[in-house]
Design a protein around this motif. Structure first.
Motif, PDB file in Angstrom:
ATOM      1  N   ALA A 249      49.660  12.896 -28.321  1.00 16.10           N
ATOM      2  CA  ALA A 249      49.697  11.441 -28.105  1.00 16.10           C
ATOM      3  C   ALA A 249      51.137  10.934 -28.107  1.00 16.10           C
ATOM      4  N   ASP A 250      51.956  11.445 -29.023  1.00 12.78           N
ATOM      5  CA  ASP A 250      53.364  11.043 -29.063  1.00 12.78           C
ATOM      6  C   ASP A 250      54.068  11.399 -27.758  1.00 12.78           C
ATOM      7  N   LEU A 251      53.786  12.595 -27.245  1.00  9.86           N
ATOM      8  CA  LEU A 251      54.416  13.032 -26.000  1.00  9.86           C
ATOM      9  C   LEU A 251      53.941  12.196 -24.825  1.00  9.86           C
ATOM     10  N   LEU A 252      52.656  11.983 -24.719  1.00  9.83           N
ATOM     11  CA  LEU A 252      52.125  11.177 -23.618  1.00  9.83           C
ATOM     12  C   LEU A 252      52.631   9.736 -23.697  1.00  9.83           C
ATOM     13  N   GLY A 253      52.867   9.267 -24.914  1.00 11.95           N
ATOM     14  CA  GLY A 253      53.389   7.912 -25.072  1.00 11.95           C
ATOM     15  C   GLY A 253      54.790   7.742 -24.526  1.00 11.95           C
ATOM     16  N   GLU A 254      55.510   8.857 -24.313  1.00 10.79           N
ATOM     17  CA  GLU A 254      56.861   8.810 -23.755  1.00 10.79           C
ATOM     18  C   GLU A 254      56.844   8.819 -22.225  1.00 10.79           C
ATOM     19  N   LEU A 255      55.676   9.084 -21.624  1.00 13.86           N
ATOM     20  CA  LEU A 255      55.569   9.179 -20.168  1.00 13.86           C
ATOM     21  C   LEU A 255      55.153   7.854 -19.555  1.00 13.86           C
ATOM     22  N   PRO A 256      55.449   7.651 -18.275  1.00 20.14           N
ATOM     23  CA  PRO A 256      54.917   6.481 -17.588  1.00 20.14           C
ATOM     24  C   PRO A 256      53.390   6.471 -17.669  1.00 20.14           C
ATOM     25  N   GLU A 257      52.791   5.293 -17.737  1.00 17.24           N
ATOM     26  CA  GLU A 257      51.351   5.184 -17.968  1.00 17.24           C
ATOM     27  C   GLU A 257      50.534   5.950 -16.930  1.00 17.24           C
ATOM     28  N   SER A 262      47.090  10.650 -15.641  1.00 17.09           N
ATOM     29  CA  SER A 262      46.764  11.791 -14.779  1.00 17.09           C
ATOM     30  C   SER A 262      46.597  13.066 -15.598  1.00 17.09           C
ATOM     31  N   LEU A 263      47.465  13.259 -16.588  1.00 13.66           N
ATOM     32  CA  LEU A 263      47.361  14.437 -17.450  1.00 13.66           C
ATOM     33  C   LEU A 263      46.124  14.372 -18.333  1.00 13.66           C
ATOM     34  N   LEU A 264      45.832  13.197 -18.859  1.00 14.22           N
ATOM     35  CA  LEU A 264      44.629  13.032 -19.681  1.00 14.22           C
ATOM     36  C   LEU A 264      43.374  13.350 -18.875  1.00 14.22           C
ATOM     37  N   ALA A 265      43.374  12.962 -17.617  1.00 14.18           N
ATOM     38  CA  ALA A 265      42.206  13.199 -16.770  1.00 14.18           C
ATOM     39  C   ALA A 265      41.980  14.692 -16.523  1.00 14.18           C
ATOM     40  N   LEU A 266      43.062  15.473 -16.556  1.00 17.64           N
ATOM     41  CA  LEU A 266      42.943  16.917 -16.330  1.00 17.64           C
ATOM     42  C   LEU A 266      42.547  17.672 -17.592  1.00 17.64           C
ATOM     43  N   MET A 267      42.696  17.035 -18.742  1.00 16.91           N
ATOM     44  CA  MET A 267      42.369  17.692 -20.007  1.00 16.91           C
ATOM     45  C   MET A 267      40.860  17.733 -20.219  1.00 16.91           C
ATOM     46  N   ASP A 268      40.412  18.694 -21.015  1.00 18.49           N
ATOM     47  CA  ASP A 268      39.011  18.745 -21.408  1.00 18.49           C
ATOM     48  C   ASP A 268      38.663  17.451 -22.149  1.00 18.49           C
ATOM     49  N   PRO A 269      37.548  16.782 -21.805  1.00 20.18           N
ATOM     50  CA  PRO A 269      37.193  15.506 -22.455  1.00 20.18           C
ATOM     51  C   PRO A 269      37.153  15.595 -23.975  1.00 20.18           C
ATOM     52  N   GLN A 270      36.707  16.711 -24.520  1.00 13.37           N
ATOM     53  CA  GLN A 270      36.662  16.856 -25.974  1.00 13.37           C
ATOM     54  C   GLN A 270      38.055  16.872 -26.588  1.00 13.37           C
ATOM     55  N   GLU A 271      39.029  17.346 -25.813  1.00 11.05           N
ATOM     56  CA  GLU A 271      40.407  17.383 -26.306  1.00 11.05           C
ATOM     57  C   GLU A 271      41.127  16.064 -26.032  1.00 11.05           C
ATOM     58  N   SER A 272      40.796  15.428 -24.924  1.00  6.49           N
ATOM     59  CA  SER A 272      41.515  14.200 -24.558  1.00  6.49           C
ATOM     60  C   SER A 272      41.022  12.973 -25.318  1.00  6.49           C
ATOM     61  N   GLU A 273      39.762  12.973 -25.745  1.00 10.81           N
ATOM     62  CA  GLU A 273      39.199  11.784 -26.394  1.00 10.81           C
ATOM     63  C   GLU A 273      39.949  11.402 -27.659  1.00 10.81           C
ATOM     64  N   PRO A 274      40.212  12.334 -28.614  1.00 12.09           N
ATOM     65  CA  PRO A 274      40.979  11.931 -29.795  1.00 12.09           C
ATOM     66  C   PRO A 274      42.402  11.497 -29.461  1.00 12.09           C
ATOM     67  N   VAL A 275      42.972  12.071 -28.401  1.00  9.76           N
ATOM     68  CA  VAL A 275      44.314  11.663 -27.992  1.00  9.76           C
ATOM     69  C   VAL A 275      44.291  10.235 -27.472  1.00  9.76           C
ATOM     70  N   ARG A 276      43.272   9.896 -26.690  1.00  9.69           N
ATOM     71  CA  ARG A 276      43.135   8.526 -26.180  1.00  9.69           C
ATOM     72  C   ARG A 276      43.003   7.522 -27.323  1.00  9.69           C
ATOM     73  N   ARG A 277      42.250   7.900 -28.356  1.00  6.43           N
ATOM     74  CA  ARG A 277      42.085   6.986 -29.488  1.00  6.43           C
ATOM     75  C   ARG A 277      43.414   6.759 -30.208  1.00  6.43           C
ATOM     76  N   LEU A 278      44.202   7.813 -30.340  1.00  9.54           N
ATOM     77  CA  LEU A 278      45.496   7.679 -31.000  1.00  9.54           C
ATOM     78  C   LEU A 278      46.442   6.788 -30.188  1.00  9.54           C
ATOM     79  N   LEU A 279      46.351   6.865 -28.869  1.00 11.03           N
ATOM     80  CA  LEU A 279      47.226   6.070 -28.006  1.00 11.03           C
ATOM     81  C   LEU A 279      46.925   4.574 -28.092  1.00 11.03           C
TER      82      LEU A 279
END
Length: 426
Positions: A249-257, A262-279
């Motif tokens: 989440a910290d790394l993705l927060g440094e990238l343009p939205e 786009s990277l979140l969409a490519l991740m497995d939903p089970q892995e991306s969901e907690p990252v989305r919540r942190l963001l």
């Protein structure tokens, strides 16, 4: 007897001693000046790793003797400034070894017009006490299951070792990766930072996702973004999946939205969901600092089971210091948060006892919107290294550990700052 002709691979790891026998560090590489013609490169010095893990430069003329197992200097006073590679210099092990070259030796006709790999360099002391690269050890490709033969040839018989050719992408990293075996991720990250960008990217591409994720988490934010940008998009998403959710989440927060999405969409939903919540939380709040994957148990878990969870080698010491007890479900956000149990308490209880009977319910949880300064005071007040984060409905969202707090309290360039107790010599 002191040697006047050695191979750089055999120097790696040797102890470096001062004139009185005091230990200074160990050799990690050899610095040479490669020319555009085929003249023998001059050796400038050694990269020596101090006990503090800092790497410094020791000029070759400071060396009195190279003996089996040890290198002795003529002075115990060396500059403790961190090694910085200068223009025109190359690292023998990190940059030259593993290069693809051609050999034009009439005594080795089988190697004519065949790509071979550099496996070592021989250096030799001249009458003027200078050291030059005089020999190159090369190895061809494996054929029909036979072991590849190593040939040693004169430097002038080898083509492909100019600065331009060494700097081309696609160089092998086998020997370089061998140096990283057994090293902590933080130390590998520091080694990567010392490599030229081209070699840094080649190493990153060669590492498996789990190892690369561990290493990326130890880099400064801007260098994380830079390295991720050199990976194919699919590979970048795989590495993010392997990272701890809070670090991803910290790394993705440094990238343009748009790029982050786009990277979140490519991740497995089970892995991306907690990252989305942190963001969704401010990076400088308890919700932004927390990891959504602390040790979470139900009241019916036995002390023996809890201790088994704590022994997980993938846990940081901070996360292993405490377990959190909730009503099901145990995935964050959990059912109702009931309390916590410190590892010291677990060690004092019979293995068959249930954690629900030894809860610490007096520890106030953190709220996700609590700012960093308040989180810091919380840790100092209660002498904690890990604390629970709970929402208004008393669901456990995750936990903040002291290492996450320190990462945000320290200056962004803390990895580059000199130790205050070090002094530079002549």
């Amino acid at each position: 007897m002191a040697a006047t002709r050695v191979y750089v691979a055999r120097l790696a790891g040797l102890a470096v001693l001062g004139p009185d026998g005091e230990s200074i560090g160990r050799i990690r590489d050899v610095v040479v000046a490669v020319r555009s013609d085929r003249q023998q490169p001059r050796v400038h010095g050694l990269v020596v790793e101090l006990p503090t893990r800092r790497r410094i430069f020791v000029p070759i003329l400071r060396i009195t003797a190279i003996e089996p197992g040890v290198v002795t200097l003529n002075t115990g006073t060396v500059s403790l400034r961190r090694f910085n590679q200068r223009p025109g210099e190359m690292l023998a092990l990190a940059q030259i070894v593993d290069s693809v070259v051609r050999v034009e030796d009439p005594d080795l006709p089988d190697l004519a017009d065949v790509d071979v790999h550099v496996v070592d360099l021989g250096i030799e002391q001249t009458r003027s006490r200078d050291w030059l690269v005089s020999r190159v050890a090369v190895r061809g490709h494996r054929r029909l299951g036979r072991r590849r033969t190593v040939h040693v040839v004169d430097w002038t018989m080898v083509s492909g070792l100019t600065p331009y050719e060494i700097g081309r992408p696609g160089q092998d990293v086998t020997q370089l990766l061998e140096q990283f075996e057994g090293m902590r991720a933080a130390d590998v990250a520091q080694r990567l930072r010392e490599l030229p960008e081209k070699r840094r990217v080649e190493v990153a591409v060669a590492l498996d996702d789990e190892r690369l994720a561990d290493v990326v988490q130890e880099l400064p934010d801007d260098e994380q973004v830079e390295l991720l940008g050199h990976l194919e998009v699919r590979r970048a998403a795989d590495v993010l999946e392997a990272m701890d959710p809070d670090d991803a989440a910290d790394l993705l927060g440094e990238l343009p939205e748009g790029e982050a999405e786009s990277l979140l969409a490519l991740m497995d939903p089970q892995e991306s969901e907690p990252v989305r919540r942190l963001l969704e939380h401010s990076p400088y709040s308890a919700g932004g600092l927390m990891t959504p994957k602390p040790i979470i148990l139900t009241p019916s878990t036995t002390v023996a089971e809890a201790l088994a969870r704590v022994r997980n080698p993938d846990l940081t010491p901070a996360l292993a210091s405490i377990v959190f007890v909730v009503r099901p479900p145990t995935a964050t956000p959990t059912g109702r948060y009931l309390g916590s149990v410190h590892i010291q308490q677990l060690l004092r209880e019979p293995p068959a006892h249930l954690v629900g009977g030894i809860l610490d319910t007096d520890l106030s949880p953190l709220r996700p919107d609590l700012p960093l300064a308040a989180v810091t005071r919380y840790f100092a007040t209660y002498n904690l290294v890990c604390g629970p984060v709970v929402d208004e409905e008393n669901h456990l969202l995750g936990a903040v550990s002291v290492d996450d707090v320190l990462d945000h309290l320290l200056p962004e360039d803390w990895r580059d700052q000199e130790e205050t107790d070090e002094r530079s010599g002549a």
